[in-house]
Design a protein around this motif. Sequence first.
Motif, PDB file in Angstrom:
ATOM      1  N   CYS A  60       0.791  -1.065   0.104  1.00 31.13           N
ATOM      2  CA  CYS A  60       0.058  -0.089   0.010  1.00 31.13           C
ATOM      3  C   CYS A  60       0.999   1.111  -0.009  1.00 31.13           C
ATOM      4  N   THR A  61       0.306   2.459  -0.688  1.00 33.40           N
ATOM      5  CA  THR A  61       0.942   3.541  -0.542  1.00 33.40           C
ATOM      6  C   THR A  61       1.216   4.144   0.975  1.00 33.40           C
ATOM      7  N   CYS A  67     -13.001  -8.203  -3.053  1.00 35.48           N
ATOM      8  CA  CYS A  67     -12.475  -7.289  -3.910  1.00 35.48           C
ATOM      9  C   CYS A  67     -11.406  -8.018  -4.709  1.00 35.48           C
ATOM     10  N   CYS A 101      -8.238  -1.679   4.449  1.00 36.45           N
ATOM     11  CA  CYS A 101     -10.040  -2.096   4.310  1.00 36.45           C
ATOM     12  C   CYS A 101      -9.786  -3.438   4.980  1.00 36.45           C
ATOM     13  N   CYS A 161      -4.435   5.823  -6.591  1.00 37.78           N
ATOM     14  CA  CYS A 161      -3.166   5.340  -5.957  1.00 37.78           C
ATOM     15  C   CYS A 161      -2.164   5.322  -6.992  1.00 37.78           C
ATOM     16  N   CYS A 188      -7.113   8.064   1.134  1.00 35.65           N
ATOM     17  CA  CYS A 188      -7.884   6.958   0.737  1.00 35.65           C
ATOM     18  C   CYS A 188      -9.289   6.815   1.405  1.00 35.65           C
ATOM     19  N   CYS A 195     -15.565  -3.395  -3.305  1.00 34.27           N
ATOM     20  CA  CYS A 195     -14.563  -2.404  -2.468  1.00 34.27           C
ATOM     21  C   CYS A 195     -15.684  -1.546  -1.904  1.00 34.27           C
TER      22      CYS A 195
HETATM   23  S1  BJ8 Z   1      -4.045   3.951  -0.010  1.00 32.67           S
HETATM   24  S2  BJ8 Z   1      -6.326   2.759  -2.376  1.00 32.67           S
HETATM   25  S3  BJ8 Z   1      -3.124   1.022  -2.239  1.00 32.67           S
HETATM   26  S4  BJ8 Z   1      -5.558   0.808   0.270  1.00 32.67           S
HETATM   27  S5  BJ8 Z   1      -9.762  -1.502  -3.799  1.00 32.67           S
HETATM   28  S6  BJ8 Z   1      -8.140  -3.734  -1.536  1.00 32.67           S
HETATM   29  S7  BJ8 Z   1      -9.471  -0.173  -0.424  1.00 32.67           S
HETATM   30  S8  BJ8 Z   1     -11.447  -3.116  -1.153  1.00 32.67           S
HETATM   31  S9  BJ8 Z   1      -6.453  -1.057  -3.014  1.00 32.67           S
HETATM   32 FE1  BJ8 Z   1      -5.535   0.831  -1.635  1.00 32.67          FE
HETATM   33 FE2  BJ8 Z   1      -3.561   1.875   0.049  1.00 32.67          FE
HETATM   34 FE3  BJ8 Z   1      -6.060   2.921  -0.143  1.00 32.67          FE
HETATM   35 FE4  BJ8 Z   1      -4.025   3.271  -2.079  1.00 32.67          FE
HETATM   36 FE5  BJ8 Z   1      -9.575  -2.568  -0.186  1.00 32.67          FE
HETATM   37 FE6  BJ8 Z   1     -10.898  -1.320  -2.173  1.00 32.67          FE
HETATM   38 FE7  BJ8 Z   1      -9.917  -3.431  -2.774  1.00 32.67          FE
HETATM   39 FE8  BJ8 Z   1      -8.397  -1.575  -2.180  1.00 32.67          FE
END
Ligand code: BJ8
Length: 382
Positions: free
Chosen positions: A40-41, A78, A108, A272, A301, A334
């Motif tokens: 994740c970012t 997802c 999430c 992202c 996010c 999601c």
């Molecule tokens: S900062 S966008 S990279 S969590 S699309 S896995 S949120 S159910 S990718 Fe993400 Fe980090 Fe946030 Fe960016 Fe869950 Fe949604 Fe699937 Fe997601």
Amino acid sequence: MELRKELPEVFEEFAEARKNSFLAIKKIKDAGTPIVGVFCTYLPREIANAMGAAVVGLCSVSDETIPDAEKDLPRNLCPLIKSSYGFARTDKCPFFYFSDLVVGETTCDGKKKMYEMLAEFKSVHVVQLPNSQTEDGYELYRKELIRFKEVLEEKFEIKITEEAIAKEIKKRNGINRALTRLQYTMAQDPAPVMGLDIINTVYGSGFQMNTDTLEETIDAVTDKIEKEYQEGKNIGKRPRILVTGSPSGGAALKVIRAIEENGGVVVCFENCTGMKPLAEVDEENPDVYDALSRKYLSIGCSCMSPNKARMELLEKLIKDFKVDAVVDLVLQACHTYNVETAMVKKLVKDKMGIPYTVVETDYSQADVGQIQTRMAAFIEML
Ligand code: BJ8
């Protein structure tokens, strides 16, 4: 005015970046360099880079391993989570295979639970990410980042100094500045190149193993685009689209293709895979962990509550990139991005008076025809 017809040569450097990095990662492993896989970012790569580790992105964006993942995970989850888990389960992704440590974050719910299952067969560390951007949140995340540093020190028997982290902050800031400058070339009207070329370059830059020269490499691409634009090369007038929502790399690029094959151009990616994570870390802050916590936890996010930062960035980007319409991309199941579509619609349509639509999709190719038809109709009315 000269209209571009083919993939500009300037993007070749990054076109094969992901594939080439598969080869590079084995060499890096053989040389004994620690490899840290991240999802994740929100995770500051600077801390792992400061001990000399190679940091690789693990979010998987293809449907290839989803059937394997569904043996353990529910089907209505997802696709990004299923794909990532599937690649780890099957060892089909060299980044997973070679990672000495996999780092997840409590973003999430689906991802959080998946990491628990991943930990049964991989070495996993989960960073506890607060879900609100308050002073208490920043303090908690600062402590979590120090804990992450200690986990790395213990596992790899190495000392990570604050000086080394500060050096990496400077380097990463330079890379993020270069990525921002590259994406801002699309603020020009008409746009110089197609959005697909830009996003592939930004995405590919995440797989460049040598971060020492990455800023210069990206700047060289931008310089070429600017030079050719001055010479009159561009893609001609097209409806200008901003894409927001879930990450749009890999299989989800079918939405971007549908927009651009039907006459539009994606001038800005707010998500992202685009502008969202590119703010700089404060280099003047003497407490490197506080500086990292403040930058990274401020990312907008949908797992944040409330998520004001996303709306503020969206509004700014819509103005900066002279956007004609917004496409909200939501990966199936999601929930957080799905619920936020109502808030984004309110901002885009009601407040800013700009057309808006939502595309909900997964990583299969089954809905390509349907998405093409919908995007053609949407762009037609602009
Ligand atoms: S900062 S966008 S990279 S969590 S699309 S896995 S949120 S159910 S990718 Fe993400 Fe980090 Fe946030 Fe960016 Fe869950 Fe949604 Fe699937 Fe997601």
